[in-house]
Write a protein that holds these residues in place. Structure first.
Motif, PDB file in Angstrom:
ATOM      1  N   GLY A   2     -18.064  14.764  34.648  1.00  0.00           N
ATOM      2  CA  GLY A   2     -18.006  13.628  33.752  1.00  0.00           C
ATOM      3  C   GLY A   2     -18.773  12.438  34.304  1.00  0.00           C
ATOM      4  N   ALA A   3     -19.106  11.493  33.419  1.00  0.00           N
ATOM      5  CA  ALA A   3     -19.862  10.314  33.829  1.00  0.00           C
ATOM      6  C   ALA A   3     -19.090   9.503  34.864  1.00  0.00           C
ATOM      7  CB  ALA A   3     -20.191   9.452  32.616  1.00  0.00           C
ATOM      8  N   ARG A   4     -17.788   9.392  34.692  1.00  0.00           N
ATOM      9  CA  ARG A   4     -16.988   8.617  35.648  1.00  0.00           C
ATOM     10  C   ARG A   4     -17.059   9.241  37.033  1.00  0.00           C
ATOM     11  NH1 ARG A   4     -14.130   4.826  37.098  1.00  0.00           N
ATOM     12  NH2 ARG A   4     -12.059   4.836  37.970  1.00  0.00           N
ATOM     13  N   SER A   5     -16.936  10.551  37.141  1.00  0.00           N
ATOM     14  CA  SER A   5     -17.007  11.222  38.433  1.00  0.00           C
ATOM     15  C   SER A   5     -18.367  11.017  39.071  1.00  0.00           C
ATOM     16  CB  SER A   5     -16.746  12.719  38.269  1.00  0.00           C
ATOM     17  OG  SER A   5     -15.470  12.933  37.725  1.00  0.00           O
ATOM     18  N   LEU A   6     -19.406  11.102  38.277  1.00  0.00           N
ATOM     19  CA  LEU A   6     -20.758  10.918  38.789  1.00  0.00           C
ATOM     20  C   LEU A   6     -20.936   9.505  39.319  1.00  0.00           C
ATOM     21  CD1 LEU A   6     -23.615  11.992  39.203  1.00  0.00           C
ATOM     22  CD2 LEU A   6     -24.130  11.277  36.878  1.00  0.00           C
ATOM     23  N   ILE A   7     -20.466   8.522  38.574  1.00  0.00           N
ATOM     24  CA  ILE A   7     -20.598   7.130  38.992  1.00  0.00           C
ATOM     25  C   ILE A   7     -19.820   6.889  40.278  1.00  0.00           C
ATOM     26  CG2 ILE A   7     -20.036   4.737  38.382  1.00  0.00           C
ATOM     27  CD1 ILE A   7     -20.653   5.579  35.439  1.00  0.00           C
ATOM     28  N   ASP A   8     -18.612   7.443  40.378  1.00  0.00           N
ATOM     29  CA  ASP A   8     -17.788   7.264  41.569  1.00  0.00           C
ATOM     30  C   ASP A   8     -18.447   7.858  42.808  1.00  0.00           C
ATOM     31  OD1 ASP A   8     -15.882   5.962  40.087  1.00  0.00           O
ATOM     32  OD2 ASP A   8     -14.607   7.716  39.842  1.00  0.00           O
ATOM     33  N   GLU A   9     -19.252   8.905  42.635  1.00  0.00           N
ATOM     34  CA  GLU A   9     -19.849   9.597  43.771  1.00  0.00           C
ATOM     35  C   GLU A   9     -21.184   8.998  44.224  1.00  0.00           C
ATOM     36  OE1 GLU A   9     -20.069  13.761  43.028  1.00  0.00           O
ATOM     37  OE2 GLU A   9     -17.949  13.918  42.558  1.00  0.00           O
ATOM     38  N   TYR A 110     -15.225   3.610  23.130  1.00  0.00           N
ATOM     39  CA  TYR A 110     -15.952   3.082  24.275  1.00  0.00           C
ATOM     40  C   TYR A 110     -15.022   2.366  25.246  1.00  0.00           C
ATOM     41  CZ  TYR A 110     -19.729   4.324  21.224  1.00  0.00           C
ATOM     42  OH  TYR A 110     -20.553   5.031  20.399  1.00  0.00           O
ATOM     43  N   PHE A 111     -13.974   1.750  24.717  1.00  0.00           N
ATOM     44  CA  PHE A 111     -13.022   1.066  25.587  1.00  0.00           C
ATOM     45  C   PHE A 111     -12.187   2.063  26.385  1.00  0.00           C
ATOM     46  CE2 PHE A 111     -13.946  -2.400  22.633  1.00  0.00           C
ATOM     47  CZ  PHE A 111     -14.283  -3.373  23.553  1.00  0.00           C
ATOM     48  N   ILE A 112     -11.998   3.255  25.859  1.00  0.00           N
ATOM     49  CA  ILE A 112     -11.259   4.284  26.601  1.00  0.00           C
ATOM     50  C   ILE A 112     -11.944   4.550  27.934  1.00  0.00           C
ATOM     51  CG2 ILE A 112     -10.668   6.738  26.615  1.00  0.00           C
ATOM     52  CD1 ILE A 112     -10.077   6.411  23.578  1.00  0.00           C
ATOM     53  N   GLU A 113     -13.268   4.620  27.942  1.00  0.00           N
ATOM     54  CA  GLU A 113     -14.023   4.827  29.176  1.00  0.00           C
ATOM     55  C   GLU A 113     -13.761   3.714  30.192  1.00  0.00           C
ATOM     56  OE1 GLU A 113     -18.655   5.188  30.631  1.00  0.00           O
ATOM     57  OE2 GLU A 113     -18.211   4.101  28.790  1.00  0.00           O
ATOM     58  N   MET A 114     -13.492   2.519  29.707  1.00  0.00           N
ATOM     59  CA  MET A 114     -13.367   1.352  30.572  1.00  0.00           C
ATOM     60  C   MET A 114     -11.934   1.067  31.024  1.00  0.00           C
ATOM     61  SD  MET A 114     -16.016  -1.215  28.655  1.00  0.00           S
ATOM     62  CE  MET A 114     -15.944  -0.659  26.954  1.00  0.00           C
ATOM     63  N   THR A 115     -10.960   1.862  30.583  1.00  0.00           N
ATOM     64  CA  THR A 115      -9.567   1.531  30.884  1.00  0.00           C
ATOM     65  C   THR A 115      -9.239   1.539  32.367  1.00  0.00           C
ATOM     66  OG1 THR A 115      -8.888   3.822  30.488  1.00  0.00           O
ATOM     67  CG2 THR A 115      -8.635   2.266  28.660  1.00  0.00           C
ATOM     68  N   ASN A 116      -9.943   2.300  33.170  1.00  0.00           N
ATOM     69  CA  ASN A 116      -9.656   2.344  34.606  1.00  0.00           C
ATOM     70  C   ASN A 116     -10.496   1.362  35.420  1.00  0.00           C
ATOM     71  OD1 ASN A 116      -7.683   4.361  34.389  1.00  0.00           O
ATOM     72  ND2 ASN A 116      -9.283   5.913  34.255  1.00  0.00           N
ATOM     73  N   TRP A 117     -11.370   0.631  34.777  1.00  0.00           N
ATOM     74  CA  TRP A 117     -12.169  -0.356  35.485  1.00  0.00           C
ATOM     75  C   TRP A 117     -11.251  -1.507  35.887  1.00  0.00           C
ATOM     76  CZ3 TRP A 117     -17.189  -1.253  32.161  1.00  0.00           C
ATOM     77  CH2 TRP A 117     -17.886  -0.050  32.040  1.00  0.00           C
ATOM     78  N   LYS A 118     -11.434  -2.014  37.073  1.00  0.00           N
ATOM     79  CA  LYS A 118     -10.628  -3.133  37.574  1.00  0.00           C
ATOM     80  C   LYS A 118     -11.510  -4.369  37.714  1.00  0.00           C
ATOM     81  CE  LYS A 118      -6.976  -0.560  38.275  1.00  0.00           C
ATOM     82  NZ  LYS A 118      -6.612   0.046  37.066  1.00  0.00           N
TER      83      LYS A 118
END
Length: 131
Positions: A2-9, A110-118
């Motif tokens: 997923g995009a989130r995993s890629l960004i985190d890595e 689109y906001f669902i993707e951002m829910t874990n952003w701090k």
């Protein structure tokens, strides 16, 4: 992956390098595209006869994904730099504008993707703004 995993890595703080890695492109190509895109946006905003180029025209030129992230980026810039307007007013105006541009259901995906952003603790939030 997923995009989130890629960004985190990603192992870079360089925004253009991060985008290049995600897109499988060379950094210089991403840099050129960014240069041209932002110059053209600036030119069109400068030359437009409408007061709201962002929502009246650019919204239709960009993908929904790109536009909502640009829009929220600009709202956050206003929140962080505004000394004269109440943050709640800026957020309220943003919500009203998004309602006008399709409603909550249109943008919720689109906001669902951002829910874990701090948000930076410097700005007094330790939970996500988009939760």
């Amino acid at each position: 992956m997923g995009a989130r995993s890629l960004i985190d890595e990603l192992e870079t703080d360089d925004i253009l390098e991060a985008v290049a890695q995600q897109a499988g492109m060379q950094r210089q190509d991403v840099s050129l595209v960014a240069d041209l895109l932002f110059r053209e946006m600036h030119k069109r905003q400068y030359e437009t006869e409408t007061d709201d180029y962002l929502c009246s025209r650019l919204r239709f030129d960009l993908s929904e994904f790109a536009w909502i992230h640009l829009y929220q980026f600009l709202v956050l810039c206003q929140l962080r730099s505004s000394h004269t307007r109440d943050a709640e007013d800026l957020i309220g105006n943003s919500i009203v504008q998004l309602q006008y541009l399709g409603g909550k259901s249109q943008w919720r995906k689109y906001f669902i993707e951002m829910t874990n952003w701090k948000m930076s603790s410097k700005y007094g939030r330790d939970t996500g703004l988009y939760s």
